[in-house]
Write an enzyme that holds these catalytic residues in place. Structure first.
Site, PDB file in Angstrom:
ATOM      1  N   CYS A  90       0.853  -1.193   0.000  1.00 19.98           N
ATOM      2  CA  CYS A  90       0.000   0.000   0.000  1.00 19.98           C
ATOM      3  C   CYS A  90       0.887   1.241   0.000  1.00 19.98           C
ATOM      4  CB  CYS A  90      -0.910   0.033   1.233  1.00 19.98           C
ATOM      5  SG  CYS A  90      -2.336  -1.039   1.085  1.00 19.98           S
ATOM      6  N   HIS A  91       0.522   2.207  -0.816  1.00 12.91           N
ATOM      7  CA  HIS A  91       1.276   3.454  -0.883  1.00 12.91           C
ATOM      8  C   HIS A  91       0.970   4.340   0.323  1.00 12.91           C
ATOM      9  CE1 HIS A  91       1.309   2.182  -5.107  1.00 12.91           C
ATOM     10  NE2 HIS A  91       2.407   2.899  -5.220  1.00 12.91           N
ATOM     11  N   GLU A 146      -7.472   2.203   3.094  1.00 11.82           N
ATOM     12  CA  GLU A 146      -7.480   3.005   4.314  1.00 11.82           C
ATOM     13  C   GLU A 146      -8.849   2.962   4.993  1.00 11.82           C
ATOM     14  OE1 GLU A 146      -3.881   3.976   2.168  1.00 11.82           O
ATOM     15  OE2 GLU A 146      -5.934   3.696   1.515  1.00 11.82           O
ATOM     16  N   ASP A 197     -11.918  -5.649  21.751  1.00 18.56           N
ATOM     17  CA  ASP A 197     -10.941  -5.612  22.844  1.00 18.56           C
ATOM     18  C   ASP A 197     -11.529  -4.981  24.103  1.00 18.56           C
ATOM     19  OD1 ASP A 197      -8.247  -5.852  24.003  1.00 18.56           O
ATOM     20  OD2 ASP A 197      -8.258  -3.657  23.885  1.00 18.56           O
TER      21      ASP A 197
END
Length: 159
Positions: free
Chosen positions: A76-77, A112, A126
């Site tokens: 990924c860039h 993203e 979590d």
């Protein structure tokens, strides 16, 4: 020919330098299904657990996840994000997470947005796992992307 595989069959980062920069937007969604008793406890406690405010913490984690995508997903860039918004909505026993990301660049921001919702969903898990491990993260999916070679819109509604 696959764009991320070289002639030597090894993975490579795609060159995007010659592409025209455009406004890129992507929106993704995840759903976190909570057991009925956990959802009830969260509502009664104002979405607080001993670890803190679940929705606020997951929101921040989602933004951080979107920004960290190139460190988490190979090839990924790194992108200069102009906007990242994570919304968490409680719908019955589910938390619906939507992340919208935008940038002006030569490659899309769907990874993203997908990373943002995934990290936010993992944070919800979590923060609630002490109450139950029967939490299900599901339907991590792209809802919309625009600004590249091909726009995608699943027609799904978002929060």
């Amino acid at each position: 020919m696959l764009s991320h595989v070289g002639s030597d069959n090894q993975p490579r980062m795609v060159g995007v330098g010659a592409k025209v920069a455009t406004q890129r937007v992507a929106r993704a969604q995840a759903r976190v299904l909570l057991p009925v008793d956990v959802a009830s406890q969260l509502r009664e406690a104002g979405h607080m657990t001993p670890k803190g405010p679940v929705l606020t913490t997951a929101n921040l984690a989602g933004v951080m996840g979107a920004k960290a995508t190139p460190q988490l997903i190979p090839l990924c860039h790194p992108l200069m994000l102009q906007r990242c918004r994570v919304d968490l909505t409680v719908e019955g026993d589910e938390i619906v997470i939507v992340c919208e990301v935008a940038c002006h660049g030569t490659t899309g921001v769907e990874m993203e947005a997908l990373t943002g919702v995934s990290i936010a969903a993992l944070t919800v898990y979590d923060m609630c796992k002490a109450m139950s491990h029967d939490i299900v993260i599901r339907e991590v999916r792209l809802l919309h992307k625009s600004g590249g070679k091909r726009d995608v819109d699943t027609g799904a509604t978002s929060a």
